[in-house]
Design a protein around this motif. Structure first.
Motif, PDB file in Angstrom:
ATOM      1  N   GLU A 193       1.138  -0.368 -37.259  1.00 32.53           N
ATOM      2  CA  GLU A 193      -0.187   0.730 -36.941  1.00 32.53           C
ATOM      3  C   GLU A 193      -1.570   0.596 -36.783  1.00 32.53           C
ATOM      4  OE1 GLU A 193      -0.540   5.380 -37.753  1.00 32.53           O
ATOM      5  OE2 GLU A 193       1.108   4.275 -38.366  1.00 32.53           O
ATOM      6  N   ILE A 194      -1.626  -0.015 -37.814  1.00 35.24           N
ATOM      7  CA  ILE A 194      -2.644  -0.198 -38.723  1.00 35.24           C
ATOM      8  C   ILE A 194      -3.777  -1.244 -37.633  1.00 35.24           C
ATOM      9  CG2 ILE A 194      -4.402  -1.229 -40.313  1.00 35.24           C
ATOM     10  CD1 ILE A 194      -2.927  -0.072 -42.735  1.00 35.24           C
ATOM     11  N   GLY A 195      -2.701  -2.137 -36.676  1.00 35.80           N
ATOM     12  CA  GLY A 195      -3.381  -3.246 -36.649  1.00 35.80           C
ATOM     13  C   GLY A 195      -2.825  -2.827 -34.622  1.00 35.80           C
ATOM     14  N   ILE A 196      -2.578  -2.016 -34.394  1.00 39.42           N
ATOM     15  CA  ILE A 196      -3.009  -1.442 -33.635  1.00 39.42           C
ATOM     16  C   ILE A 196      -4.068  -0.333 -32.697  1.00 39.42           C
ATOM     17  CG2 ILE A 196      -1.938   0.531 -31.367  1.00 39.42           C
ATOM     18  CD1 ILE A 196       0.616  -0.700 -32.222  1.00 39.42           C
ATOM     19  N   LEU A 197      -4.154   0.312 -33.988  1.00 43.30           N
ATOM     20  CA  LEU A 197      -5.875   0.522 -34.088  1.00 43.30           C
ATOM     21  C   LEU A 197      -6.945   0.135 -34.300  1.00 43.30           C
ATOM     22  CD1 LEU A 197      -4.637   3.755 -36.932  1.00 43.30           C
ATOM     23  CD2 LEU A 197      -4.865   4.541 -34.659  1.00 43.30           C
ATOM     24  N   LYS A 198      -7.117  -1.177 -35.115  1.00 40.94           N
ATOM     25  CA  LYS A 198      -8.065  -1.932 -34.846  1.00 40.94           C
ATOM     26  C   LYS A 198      -8.787  -2.957 -33.918  1.00 40.94           C
ATOM     27  CE  LYS A 198      -9.281  -4.221 -38.835  1.00 40.94           C
ATOM     28  NZ  LYS A 198      -9.433  -4.673 -40.149  1.00 40.94           N
ATOM     29  N   ALA A 199      -6.812  -2.482 -32.534  1.00 41.48           N
ATOM     30  CA  ALA A 199      -7.099  -3.491 -31.655  1.00 41.48           C
ATOM     31  C   ALA A 199      -7.492  -2.385 -30.909  1.00 41.48           C
ATOM     32  CB  ALA A 199      -5.967  -4.326 -31.213  1.00 41.48           C
ATOM     33  N   LEU A 200      -7.425  -1.204 -30.537  1.00 38.70           N
ATOM     34  CA  LEU A 200      -8.166   0.002 -29.691  1.00 38.70           C
ATOM     35  C   LEU A 200      -9.105   0.049 -30.174  1.00 38.70           C
ATOM     36  CD1 LEU A 200      -5.204   1.981 -29.738  1.00 38.70           C
ATOM     37  CD2 LEU A 200      -5.778   1.240 -28.287  1.00 38.70           C
ATOM     38  N   GLY A 201     -10.116  -0.597 -31.173  1.00 34.84           N
ATOM     39  CA  GLY A 201     -11.332  -0.373 -31.120  1.00 34.84           C
ATOM     40  C   GLY A 201     -11.989   0.438 -32.590  1.00 34.84           C
ATOM     41  N   MET A 202     -10.874   0.486 -33.367  1.00 30.79           N
ATOM     42  CA  MET A 202     -11.484   1.459 -34.542  1.00 30.79           C
ATOM     43  C   MET A 202     -11.507   0.673 -35.520  1.00 30.79           C
ATOM     44  SD  MET A 202      -8.774   4.630 -36.161  1.00 30.79           S
ATOM     45  CE  MET A 202      -8.318   5.860 -34.062  1.00 30.79           C
ATOM     46  N   GLN A 203     -13.162   1.490 -36.067  1.00 34.49           N
ATOM     47  CA  GLN A 203     -13.769   0.982 -37.581  1.00 34.49           C
ATOM     48  C   GLN A 203     -12.408   0.279 -38.284  1.00 34.49           C
ATOM     49  OE1 GLN A 203     -17.829   2.596 -38.025  1.00 34.49           O
ATOM     50  NE2 GLN A 203     -17.799   1.511 -35.553  1.00 34.49           N
ATOM     51  N   ARG A 241     -13.558   1.723 -41.229  1.00 34.81           N
ATOM     52  CA  ARG A 241     -13.924   2.477 -41.843  1.00 34.81           C
ATOM     53  C   ARG A 241     -13.205   3.854 -41.678  1.00 34.81           C
ATOM     54  NH1 ARG A 241     -19.928   4.218 -41.476  1.00 34.81           N
ATOM     55  NH2 ARG A 241     -19.935   2.390 -42.240  1.00 34.81           N
ATOM     56  N   THR A 242     -13.004   4.317 -40.579  1.00 31.83           N
ATOM     57  CA  THR A 242     -12.024   5.187 -40.018  1.00 31.83           C
ATOM     58  C   THR A 242     -10.656   5.252 -40.346  1.00 31.83           C
ATOM     59  OG1 THR A 242     -13.685   5.120 -37.835  1.00 31.83           O
ATOM     60  CG2 THR A 242     -11.429   6.122 -37.539  1.00 31.83           C
ATOM     61  N   VAL A 243     -10.002   4.193 -40.662  1.00 28.29           N
ATOM     62  CA  VAL A 243      -8.696   3.370 -40.920  1.00 28.29           C
ATOM     63  C   VAL A 243      -8.753   3.805 -42.063  1.00 28.29           C
ATOM     64  CG1 VAL A 243      -7.152   1.983 -41.331  1.00 28.29           C
ATOM     65  CG2 VAL A 243      -8.217   1.627 -39.050  1.00 28.29           C
ATOM     66  N   LEU A 244      -9.902   3.529 -43.083  1.00 27.32           N
ATOM     67  CA  LEU A 244      -9.704   3.683 -44.615  1.00 27.32           C
ATOM     68  C   LEU A 244     -10.024   5.566 -44.452  1.00 27.32           C
ATOM     69  CD1 LEU A 244      -9.860   3.587 -47.573  1.00 27.32           C
ATOM     70  CD2 LEU A 244     -12.589   3.134 -47.040  1.00 27.32           C
ATOM     71  N   SER A 245     -10.489   5.612 -44.426  1.00 31.53           N
ATOM     72  CA  SER A 245     -10.921   7.508 -44.188  1.00 31.53           C
ATOM     73  C   SER A 245      -9.320   8.519 -43.743  1.00 31.53           C
ATOM     74  CB  SER A 245     -11.987   8.182 -43.794  1.00 31.53           C
ATOM     75  OG  SER A 245     -11.835   8.305 -41.988  1.00 31.53           O
ATOM     76  N   ILE A 246      -8.955   7.850 -42.884  1.00 27.24           N
ATOM     77  CA  ILE A 246      -7.141   8.472 -42.555  1.00 27.24           C
ATOM     78  C   ILE A 246      -6.262   8.289 -43.806  1.00 27.24           C
ATOM     79  CG2 ILE A 246      -5.337   7.856 -41.542  1.00 27.24           C
ATOM     80  CD1 ILE A 246      -6.757   7.226 -39.410  1.00 27.24           C
ATOM     81  N   PHE A 247      -6.487   7.149 -44.577  1.00 28.05           N
ATOM     82  CA  PHE A 247      -5.388   7.083 -45.136  1.00 28.05           C
ATOM     83  C   PHE A 247      -5.755   7.154 -46.812  1.00 28.05           C
ATOM     84  CE2 PHE A 247      -3.712   3.330 -43.019  1.00 28.05           C
ATOM     85  CZ  PHE A 247      -2.568   3.586 -43.779  1.00 28.05           C
ATOM     86  N   LEU A 248      -7.240   7.884 -47.385  1.00 28.30           N
ATOM     87  CA  LEU A 248      -8.056   8.296 -48.156  1.00 28.30           C
ATOM     88  C   LEU A 248      -7.540   9.972 -48.014  1.00 28.30           C
ATOM     89  CD1 LEU A 248     -11.151   6.888 -49.277  1.00 28.30           C
ATOM     90  CD2 LEU A 248      -9.447   7.027 -50.395  1.00 28.30           C
ATOM     91  N   ASN A 249      -7.230  10.550 -46.586  1.00 28.11           N
ATOM     92  CA  ASN A 249      -7.672  12.428 -46.123  1.00 28.11           C
ATOM     93  C   ASN A 249      -5.856  12.241 -46.614  1.00 28.11           C
ATOM     94  OD1 ASN A 249      -9.634  13.049 -45.976  1.00 28.11           O
ATOM     95  ND2 ASN A 249     -10.020  12.355 -43.394  1.00 28.11           N
ATOM     96  N   GLU A 250      -5.636  10.731 -46.507  1.00 23.90           N
ATOM     97  CA  GLU A 250      -3.629  11.599 -46.519  1.00 23.90           C
ATOM     98  C   GLU A 250      -2.933  10.850 -48.079  1.00 23.90           C
ATOM     99  OE1 GLU A 250       0.380   8.961 -45.870  1.00 23.90           O
ATOM    100  OE2 GLU A 250      -1.184   8.601 -44.063  1.00 23.90           O
ATOM    101  N   ALA A 251      -3.766  10.748 -48.905  1.00 21.85           N
ATOM    102  CA  ALA A 251      -3.874  10.762 -50.330  1.00 21.85           C
ATOM    103  C   ALA A 251      -3.879  12.152 -50.881  1.00 21.85           C
ATOM    104  CB  ALA A 251      -4.023   9.689 -50.614  1.00 21.85           C
ATOM    105  N   LEU A 252      -5.211  12.254 -50.144  1.00 22.21           N
ATOM    106  CA  LEU A 252      -5.839  13.598 -50.977  1.00 22.21           C
ATOM    107  C   LEU A 252      -4.737  14.943 -50.155  1.00 22.21           C
ATOM    108  CD1 LEU A 252      -8.917  15.689 -51.851  1.00 22.21           C
ATOM    109  CD2 LEU A 252      -9.311  15.405 -49.746  1.00 22.21           C
ATOM    110  N   ILE A 253      -4.180  15.066 -48.911  1.00 23.92           N
ATOM    111  CA  ILE A 253      -3.415  16.327 -48.885  1.00 23.92           C
ATOM    112  C   ILE A 253      -2.268  15.909 -49.574  1.00 23.92           C
ATOM    113  CG2 ILE A 253      -2.073  17.151 -46.562  1.00 23.92           C
ATOM    114  CD1 ILE A 253      -4.567  16.335 -44.659  1.00 23.92           C
ATOM    115  N   ILE A 254      -1.414  14.946 -49.850  1.00 26.68           N
ATOM    116  CA  ILE A 254      -0.895  14.696 -50.583  1.00 26.68           C
ATOM    117  C   ILE A 254      -0.535  15.457 -52.187  1.00 26.68           C
ATOM    118  CG2 ILE A 254       0.526  12.811 -51.780  1.00 26.68           C
ATOM    119  CD1 ILE A 254       0.466  11.885 -49.377  1.00 26.68           C
ATOM    120  N   GLY A 255      -2.095  15.009 -52.908  1.00 25.68           N
ATOM    121  CA  GLY A 255      -2.582  15.595 -53.568  1.00 25.68           C
ATOM    122  C   GLY A 255      -2.702  16.661 -54.314  1.00 25.68           C
TER     123      GLY A 255
END
Length: 191
Positions: A115-125, A127-141
C-alpha cells in the motif's frame, strides 16, 4: 454523652475521657498512667521541641513522646513512599504501552508495504505517508487510553457498589487529621 466518631493516635475518640492528672489519681486510686496528654499554651515549634525533650529527659526511656510534628512527619514519609511506588508503576506502564503501540505500528507497516508503494507511485510524499502512520498511532493510543479509563472506573464503581471490599478500609472516616474519604475517582453521576 453524644458520640463524636473518628479516631486519634490512641484509638477511637469515643473510647476515652480526658481528665486532669490529679483528678485521675484521686478517682482511680492509682499512680499508674497509660497516656498523658500535655497541652501547651504556646504552639511554637521550638517550645514544643523543648517541652518534648524535657519530658523525655525526666522519664528516660520509659516513655515515648508523640508530637503533632512527628505524626505529620511519619505520615509525610509514608505518603512519599507511596507516591514513589505509584510513580514507578506509572512509568513502567507508560513504557509498556509505548512498546505495545510501537509493535502494533511496526506490524501494520510491514503488512502495508504494498500500500505504501502504491501511495508513493501515485506521487505522495514521504512526509504524507509518515503523517498517516503517526496519526494512526495517535488514534490507537487515545482510544486505548479512553477505553482503559472507562473500564477502570467502571470496575472501581462496581466493586464499590457491590461492597466486595467491605472488610478493607474503604469509605469515609473522621480522624484527628480531618475526614478521609477513599472512593473511586469518578462518580456514577458522570455516566
Amino acid at each position: 454523652m453524644e458520640e463524636l466518631g473518628g479516631t486519634n493516635i490512641g484509638g477511637p475518640i469515643d473510647a476515652g475521657v480526658y481528665v486532669p492528672l490529679e483528678t485521675a489519681k484521686e478517682f482511680f486510686g492509682t499512680d499508674e498512667v497509660k497516656t498523658i496528654i500535655v497541652q501547651l499554651t504556646n504552639s511554637d515549634d521550638q517550645v514544643i521541641t523543648q517541652a518534648s525533650n524535657e519530658i523525655e529527659a525526666a522519664f528516660g526511656n520509659q516513655i515515648q513522646v508523640i508530637t503533632p510534628k512527628s505524626v505529620l512527619d511519619a505520615i509525610s514519609s509514608v505518603i512519599g513512599t507511596i507516591e514513589l511506588f505509584v510513580s514507578s508503576i506509572t512509568a513502567i506502564s507508560l513504557i509498556v504501552a509505548g512498546v505495545g503501540i510501537m509493535n502494533t505500528m511496526l506490524t501494520s507497516l510491514m503488512e502495508r508495504v504494498r500500500e505504501i508503494g502504491i501511495l508513493k507511485a501515485l506521487g505522495m510524499q514521504k512526509r504524507t505517508v509518515l503523517s498517516i502512520f503517526l496519526n494512526e498511532a495517535l488514534i490507537i493510543g487515545i482510544l486505548g487510553s479512553v477505553f482503559g479509563i472507562v473500564l477502570g472506573s467502571a470496575l472501581a464503581l462496581s466493586i464499590d457498589q457491590l461492597g466486595l471490599l467491605e472488610n478493607f478500609t474503604t469509605g469515609t472516616y473522621n480522624t484527628v487529621l480531618g475526614e478521609i474519604s477513599i472512593r473511586p475517582v469518578f462518580d456514577i453521576s458522570l455516566f
